[in-house]
Design a protein around this motif. Sequence first.
Motif, PDB file in Angstrom:
ATOM      1  N   UNK A  96      10.617  -0.627   2.094  1.00 11.95           N
ATOM      2  CA  UNK A  96      10.621  -2.066   2.363  1.00 11.95           C
ATOM      3  C   UNK A  96       9.412  -2.678   1.689  1.00 11.95           C
ATOM      4  N   UNK A  97       9.569  -3.922   1.244  1.00 12.97           N
ATOM      5  CA  UNK A  97       8.442  -4.641   0.662  1.00 12.97           C
ATOM      6  C   UNK A  97       8.447  -6.047   1.234  1.00 12.97           C
ATOM      7  N   UNK A  98       7.245  -6.608   1.445  1.00 11.45           N
ATOM      8  CA  UNK A  98       7.167  -7.974   1.951  1.00 11.45           C
ATOM      9  C   UNK A  98       5.943  -8.681   1.382  1.00 11.45           C
ATOM     10  N   UNK A  99       6.112  -9.974   1.151  1.00 12.70           N
ATOM     11  CA  UNK A  99       4.990 -10.823   0.739  1.00 12.70           C
ATOM     12  C   UNK A  99       4.792 -11.954   1.743  1.00 12.70           C
ATOM     13  N   UNK A 118      -0.516  -1.321   0.524  1.00 17.53           N
ATOM     14  CA  UNK A 118      -0.871  -2.730   0.487  1.00 17.53           C
ATOM     15  C   UNK A 118      -1.669  -3.039  -0.772  1.00 17.53           C
ATOM     16  N   UNK A 119      -1.484  -4.258  -1.269  1.00 20.80           N
ATOM     17  CA  UNK A 119      -2.442  -4.853  -2.206  1.00 20.80           C
ATOM     18  C   UNK A 119      -2.891  -6.142  -1.542  1.00 20.80           C
ATOM     19  N   UNK A 120      -4.004  -6.073  -0.780  1.00 22.26           N
ATOM     20  CA  UNK A 120      -4.378  -7.224   0.037  1.00 22.26           C
ATOM     21  C   UNK A 120      -4.659  -8.470  -0.799  1.00 22.26           C
ATOM     22  N   UNK A 121      -5.252  -8.280  -1.970  1.00 22.82           N
ATOM     23  CA  UNK A 121      -5.558  -9.435  -2.815  1.00 22.82           C
ATOM     24  C   UNK A 121      -4.303 -10.136  -3.310  1.00 22.82           C
ATOM     25  N   UNK A 122      -3.292  -9.361  -3.633  1.00 22.85           N
ATOM     26  CA  UNK A 122      -2.038  -9.925  -4.135  1.00 22.85           C
ATOM     27  C   UNK A 122      -1.118 -10.363  -2.995  1.00 22.85           C
ATOM     28  N   UNK A 123      -1.433  -9.932  -1.767  1.00 26.01           N
ATOM     29  CA  UNK A 123      -0.593 -10.305  -0.634  1.00 26.01           C
ATOM     30  C   UNK A 123       0.764  -9.622  -0.652  1.00 26.01           C
ATOM     31  N   UNK A 144       6.307   1.307  -5.084  1.00 21.96           N
ATOM     32  CA  UNK A 144       5.176   0.802  -5.873  1.00 21.96           C
ATOM     33  C   UNK A 144       5.671  -0.185  -6.934  1.00 21.96           C
ATOM     34  N   UNK A 145       6.771   0.128  -7.586  1.00 19.30           N
ATOM     35  CA  UNK A 145       7.336  -0.794  -8.581  1.00 19.30           C
ATOM     36  C   UNK A 145       7.706  -2.132  -7.949  1.00 19.30           C
ATOM     37  N   UNK A 146       8.299  -2.083  -6.756  1.00 18.76           N
ATOM     38  CA  UNK A 146       8.646  -3.333  -6.064  1.00 18.76           C
ATOM     39  C   UNK A 146       7.397  -4.152  -5.783  1.00 18.76           C
ATOM     40  N   UNK A 150       5.950  -7.908  -7.681  1.00 17.24           N
ATOM     41  CA  UNK A 150       5.581  -9.076  -6.870  1.00 17.24           C
ATOM     42  C   UNK A 150       4.094  -9.403  -6.974  1.00 17.24           C
ATOM     43  N   UNK A 151       3.456  -8.902  -8.021  1.00 17.39           N
ATOM     44  CA  UNK A 151       2.086  -9.312  -8.290  1.00 17.39           C
ATOM     45  C   UNK A 151       1.011  -8.295  -7.976  1.00 17.39           C
ATOM     46  N   UNK A 152       1.381  -7.169  -7.346  1.00 15.56           N
ATOM     47  CA  UNK A 152       0.377  -6.145  -7.060  1.00 15.56           C
ATOM     48  C   UNK A 152       0.025  -5.392  -8.342  1.00 15.56           C
ATOM     49  N   UNK A 153      -1.173  -4.780  -8.346  1.00 13.37           N
ATOM     50  CA  UNK A 153      -1.572  -3.930  -9.472  1.00 13.37           C
ATOM     51  C   UNK A 153      -1.865  -2.535  -8.931  1.00 13.37           C
ATOM     52  N   UNK A 154      -1.412  -1.539  -9.658  1.00 10.49           N
ATOM     53  CA  UNK A 154      -1.534  -0.150  -9.174  1.00 10.49           C
ATOM     54  C   UNK A 154      -2.960   0.174  -8.763  1.00 10.49           C
TER      55      UNK A 154
END
Length: 249
Positions: A96-99, A118-123, A144-146, A150-154
Amino acid sequence: MANAWNQLPLDVLEVDLGSGVRAGFSNRAGGTSLGAHSALNLGYHVDDDWDRAHANRGLLGRWLGAPLTMTTQVHGAEVAEVSAYRPNMRRRADALVSTTPGVGIGVMVADCVPVLLSDPGAGVVATAHAGRPGLVAGVVGNAVTAMTERGARAESIRAVLGPSICGRCYEVPEQLREDVEAAVPGTATRTSWGTPAIDIATGVVSQLHELGLTQVDRVDACTYEHERYFSYRRDGVTGRFAGVIALAG
Ligand SMILES: [Zn+2]
């Protein structure tokens, strides 16, 4: 003593996945379910009383500060986006993924590896259900791709693996161990009693590193060895605990 878990308060292990993110792993303590599902069973699909399981999801959602949406998990690799609370989401998905702040998502397990991201900075937050089939099918990479879509960086993504059956306990036939080792190198191991085994969590960690994640933590607890967790391999008829995560609302 089977229902002693009812007498205990909720006991969620909070994990740090960054500022503005609440996340943790439940165990058996503090819920309303009885018998083999005592007490905080979160699964609707495991022959527990539906209303008790639903009440338990409510308790864990209150801890999280966000109502909890979970999917029908099928040991696959599909990702579903959750943008609003869905009390009984029937869609089949193992990640699951959520923004959306204030929306809780969760992954149910009883030996498989629950992964919170989580990528807290990208939300962006995500969950993944990594048992043996999901590990091989690539559910972790899809999650991770999802997130990156949506704006996250690895390099900014933080991951935590929750309690799961460990490599010293997860006995499998020799051929299966070889098949999984061919797909995910580093997973082949032996049980504490000397037979072929698989270490799923080590496989998840190596997949996350290959995806470019550097912030990967692990809760070092074996579900099979510790009664505080539901374990399908140990008990057969049993409940499900969960890893849960939400962006602060
Ligand atoms: Zn173990």
